[in-house]
Design a protein around this motif. Structure first.
Motif, short mmCIF file in Angstrom:
data_model
loop_
_atom_site.label_atom_id
_atom_site.label_comp_id
_atom_site.label_asym_id
_atom_site.label_seq_id
_atom_site.Cartn_x
_atom_site.Cartn_y
_atom_site.Cartn_z
N GLU A 7 -42.21 23.52 -44.64
CA GLU A 7 -42.55 24.53 -45.17
C GLU A 7 -44.79 24.28 -44.59
N ASP A 8 -44.78 23.01 -44.39
CA ASP A 8 -45.90 22.59 -43.76
C ASP A 8 -45.90 22.06 -42.62
N ILE A 9 -45.09 21.99 -42.66
CA ILE A 9 -44.60 21.42 -40.64
C ILE A 9 -44.95 22.83 -39.60
N GLU A 10 -46.80 22.45 -38.16
CA GLU A 10 -47.15 24.23 -37.65
C GLU A 10 -46.54 23.64 -37.01
N ARG A 11 -45.38 22.71 -36.10
CA ARG A 11 -45.09 22.67 -35.20
C ARG A 11 -44.12 21.29 -34.82
N ILE A 12 -43.72 20.49 -34.01
CA ILE A 12 -42.92 19.41 -33.64
C ILE A 12 -42.91 19.50 -32.33
N GLU A 13 -43.06 18.68 -31.44
CA GLU A 13 -43.27 18.37 -30.13
C GLU A 13 -42.71 17.60 -29.55
N VAL A 14 -41.88 18.69 -28.71
CA VAL A 14 -40.93 17.37 -27.75
C VAL A 14 -41.61 16.88 -25.89
N ILE A 15 -42.04 15.52 -26.14
CA ILE A 15 -41.99 15.56 -24.51
C ILE A 15 -40.59 14.29 -24.20
N ARG A 16 -39.90 15.02 -23.16
CA ARG A 16 -39.12 14.60 -22.99
C ARG A 16 -39.37 13.31 -21.44
N GLY A 17 -39.41 12.43 -21.51
CA GLY A 17 -39.31 11.78 -20.81
C GLY A 17 -40.57 10.63 -20.44
N PRO A 18 -40.87 10.05 -20.02
CA PRO A 18 -41.77 8.29 -20.59
C PRO A 18 -42.93 9.21 -20.75
N GLU B 71 -46.74 34.71 -25.32
CA GLU B 71 -47.54 33.79 -26.32
C GLU B 71 -46.03 32.47 -26.36
N LEU B 72 -44.77 32.44 -26.41
CA LEU B 72 -44.09 31.68 -26.27
C LEU B 72 -44.09 30.16 -25.29
N MET B 73 -44.71 31.27 -24.11
CA MET B 73 -45.16 30.18 -22.85
C MET B 73 -46.55 29.73 -23.35
N GLN B 74 -47.27 29.82 -23.95
CA GLN B 74 -48.88 29.84 -24.38
C GLN B 74 -48.75 28.68 -25.69
N VAL C 292 -49.61 22.88 -26.95
CA VAL C 292 -48.65 21.14 -26.54
C VAL C 292 -50.03 19.80 -26.75
N SER C 293 -49.76 19.47 -27.06
CA SER C 293 -51.39 18.27 -27.20
C SER C 293 -50.43 16.66 -27.14
N SER C 294 -49.02 16.49 -27.58
CA SER C 294 -48.71 15.42 -27.17
C SER C 294 -48.80 14.68 -25.64
N ALA C 295 -48.38 15.52 -24.54
CA ALA C 295 -48.01 15.26 -23.35
C ALA C 295 -49.44 14.43 -22.59
N SER C 296 -50.79 14.71 -23.04
CA SER C 296 -51.95 14.32 -22.37
C SER C 296 -52.83 14.00 -23.23
N ARG C 297 -52.51 14.49 -24.90
CA ARG C 297 -53.70 14.38 -25.77
C ARG C 297 -54.10 15.45 -25.93
N LYS C 298 -54.66 16.18 -25.67
CA LYS C 298 -55.21 17.06 -25.32
C LYS C 298 -54.42 18.70 -25.54
N SER C 299 -55.35 19.85 -26.05
CA SER C 299 -54.56 20.35 -25.57
C SER C 299 -53.97 21.71 -24.26
N THR D 51 -47.85 22.39 -18.92
CA THR D 51 -47.97 20.81 -18.78
C THR D 51 -46.99 19.84 -18.33
N ALA D 52 -47.62 19.44 -17.09
CA ALA D 52 -46.63 18.97 -16.14
C ALA D 52 -46.11 17.87 -16.60
N ALA D 53 -45.25 18.54 -17.41
CA ALA D 53 -44.25 17.20 -18.33
C ALA D 53 -42.87 18.38 -18.95
N ALA D 54 -41.63 17.75 -19.63
CA ALA D 54 -40.63 18.16 -19.98
C ALA D 54 -41.44 18.74 -21.44
N ALA D 55 -41.55 19.58 -21.86
CA ALA D 55 -42.32 19.85 -23.23
C ALA D 55 -41.09 21.15 -23.66
#
Length: 678
Positions: free
Chosen positions: A152-163, A51-54, A57-64, A70-74
């Motif tokens: 408490e209202d934050i659902e998640r923080i997506e961190v994309i390392r790299g350009p 479930e953690l692997m699944q 994340v939407s910030s890498a490609s603007r889609k879920s 994800t082909a990025a360091a997410a």
């Protein structure tokens, strides 16, 4: 100030006593309401490795997408991670991510970046809140003391390392952080949080969520806090306390079966203690005085998303953001309007095509001082961009190629073309390998192009009044944008149902970095002029993160990052490589014990900062959290932070010129917290 929010002296003591009495009263009456409480926090066993692997994340490609796809360091920091870490601010929560450098400068100021070049105004990391950019164009970087919400209202923080320039544009050079809050339907009912301690003088927050018709939901929230000052190396308290009051709302509803909208906004007021050293060429040179900085701001965002009749998807978003702050060195009011459109379509089964366009208008008006002066002091300017990206399936469920580019026109730095190519190979359900090459840009800040800034004094060894030379940074309106060419490769695997690993290696090549060159020495004033370096810079590194669910009630998670910076020798900028640690790592141990007791430990190690302006030794910190849930929805927690030592330095607020700076140390903090959902 007249407002009773900013209490000091005996009034602060009275406020603390009242808060303690209130919490005691809540504790006495909790059994009356306990039976009506729902919305329990999840246990460790609720999150399997799969479930953690699944996780989305939407910030890498603007889609879920899932993290594993994800082909990025997410990396995703979940709400459960934030809650169990005891973090009281967004930068504190970011310490959980691999590859991020998070160093606290004083009670309200942080240096945050990814993959090198850290500073108070680190300018190669783009930060978003629900898709709204909080990257300031004034000096580049982020004013972290202004970025807040109810944790408490934050659902998640997506961190994309790299350009991430194709999706997000200039300034997404070394990474992208997107702080995503929960949908209104997921925050129904009431939430009350409060607490206090030696550093957390007192904090409280309240949120209420309800329904609008059959499909709509809303929430409103308010929060306030007051945080104590930090200390110097001798243990003396400084004048850097931090006080805040903030409120906001969110509405989610449907327009039709095929479209929905979101409207959300925030309003805040901050008061931040500051110690100012006047920049002058006349004695006394080093006299300091205390001053409170003030900031007021508000933002409003609207988003409309849905499907066209052909099945393609669209999103139209607009926001308005205003911030006005007053400080001893500079005051500024800034208005920003941003409009963004994207369209996703599927021309055939093998192509997932997305294109979009954005427009931004910024107006900034500064009140100049002898320390910082902008010319002109008032400016309005425009930025615009278009992008296209195609996900191409080469082999079903096995091999995918992503090609994209963004064309961006900005007021500073002219036109930038920022392409990337990514390849994702998934031979089976538990292994994946990805690689990418990218080009991104960092546009010059207004401060680099239009501001004269007093940097401080350098001792000469001569008798007064010739004992110091004043150093002044001068602008260059013709600066080019900084550029990066990045190559990355990553590997993810789920070794067993209980153990997973994520490894990323990268090599970044920078050109046209904006740095200082020596100007003329006139009298006792030496000018340093912002200019594009003629030398190239390279950084390389590796980042590792692992999860191990030892038992259903016990989990270990750890990460390690190594960074090597190959920086040419430059006498005017000698400290760049030494502003980031070579080694960083952390280990978390989480346990769900009987009787609804949760215990969390976090061990962090950060290597030394060897630059002349920093000279911060390596340090190891230890945090602990003990929580007890006597009734569903009611939790009492005690959190200890930096328990290994009374205080330690993490970063000095100085420029890369090796100018003198005062050392501020992060003290040990212990606080209690009540969370009540009803």
């Amino acid at each position: 100030m007249k407002s009773t929010i900013w209490l000091t002296g005996r009034y602060q003591t009275q406020a603390t006593n009242r808060l303690n009495l209130f919490l005691f009263g809540v504790a006495l009456n909790v059994n009356i309401f306990g039976s009506a409480v729902a919305d329990n926090a999840p246990d460790i066993e609720a999150f399997s490795i799969n479930e953690l692997m699944q996780m989305e994340v939407s910030s890498a490609s603007r889609k879920s997408q899932t993290v594993s796809d994800t082909a990025a360091a997410a990396f995703v920091i979940s709400q459960e991670d934030i809650r169990r870490s005891g973090a009281t601010s967004i930068p504190d929560a970011l310490r959980l991510a691999p590859g991020l450098e998070v160093a606290q400068i004083n009670a309200s100021v942080w240096a945050v970046t990814a993959r090198g070049f850290n500073s108070r105004y680190a300018n190669k990391l783009l930060v978003l809140m629900d898709g709204r950019s909080v990257y300031t164009p004034l000096f580049s970087g982020v004013f972290w003391d202004l970025q807040d919400t109810l944790m408490e209202d934050i659902e998640r923080i997506e961190v994309i390392r790299g350009p991430g320039a194709v999706m997000w544009g200039a300034n997404a050079v070394n990474g992208v952080i997107n702080i995503i809050t929960k949908k209104a339907k997921d925050t129904q009912g009431n939430l009350f949080v409060a607490g206090g301690g030696n550093q957390e003088r007192g904090f409280a927050g309240y949120r209420h969520g309800g329904r609008i018709g059959d499909d709509g939901s809303y929430r409103v929230y308010a929060k306030t806090f007051e945080r104590d000052t930090f200390v110097n190396a001798a243990g003396d308290r400084l004048h850097d306390d931090w006080r805040s009051v903030q409120g906001g709302f969110r509405i989610d509803d449907r327009i039709s079966n095929d479209s929905r909208y979101t409207i959300q906004g925030d309003v805040y007021r901050k008061t931040i203690g500051n110690t100012v050293t006047p920049q002058t060429v006349l004695p006394p040179f080093n006299r300091e005085f205390s001053f409170d900085d003030h900031a007021d701001g508000a933002n409003l965002l609207a988003r409309w998303e849905g499907n066209f009749s052909d099945g393609s998807e669209f999103m139209l978003q607009g926001y308005y953001d205003r911030v006005a702050f007053s400080a001893a060195a500079l005051s500024d009011s800034q208005d920003m309007v941003d409009i963004d459109f994207q369209h996703r379509l599927h021309p055939n089964a093998d192509h997932d095509l997305m294109w979009g366009a954005s427009y931004r208008f910024i107006h900034s008006t500064t009140v100049n001082t002898s320390a910082i002066a902008f010319t002109p002091n008032s400016l309005g300017y425009h930025n615009g961009s278009v992008f296209v990206q195609d996900d191409i399936t080469l082999i079903d469920n096995t091999l995918r190629l992503t090609l994209g580019t963004k064309l961006e026109e900005s007021h500073f730095g002219n036109t930038q073309v920022q392409p990337n190519a990514r390849l994702m190979w998934t031979p089976d359900q538990v292994h994946s390998v990805w690689a990418s090459v990218s080009r991104a840009s960092r546009t010059p800040a207004r401060g680099e192009a239009q501001a004269n800034v007093g940097l401080g004094g350098v001792p000469t060894g001569l008798p007064a009044p010739f004992d110091q030379i004043q150093v002044i940074a001068q602008p260059d309106p013709n600066l080019r944008a900084e550029k990066i060419f990045a190559a990355e490769i990553g590997y993810r695997t789920q070794w067993t149902e209980k153990f997973s690993t994520d490894i990323t290696a990268f090599s970044n090549h920078y050109s046209d970095l904006v740095m200082f060159r020596r100007g003329e020495l006139v009298g006792l004033t030496q000018s340093l002029i912002w200019s594009n370096s003629q030398q190239d810079f390279t950084t390389r590194g590796i980042e590792i993160a692992s999860e191990w669910h030892v038992l259903d009630w016990m989990r270990f998670s750890g990460n390690y990052s190594h960074l090597k910076m190959e920086i040419p020798q430059d006498p005017l900028n000698p400290d760049i490589a030494g502003l980031s640690p070579r080694h960083r790592g952390s280990l978390r141990w989480q346990m769900d014990l009987p009787e609804k007791i949760k215990l969390d430990f976090t061990l962090r190690h950060v290597g030394r900062l060897h630059s002349n302006s920093q000279a911060v030794p390596a340090y190891t910190t230890f945090d602990a959290r003990l929580a007890y849930e006597p009734y569903n929805g009611v939790e009492f927690a005690v959190i200890g932070q930096n328990l290994f030592s009374p205080s330690h330095p993490e970063y000095k607020d100085s420029s890369a010129l090796s100018l003198p700076s005062s050392a501020v140390e992060v003290p040990r903090s212990i606080y209690g917290k009540l969370s009540w959902r009803f």
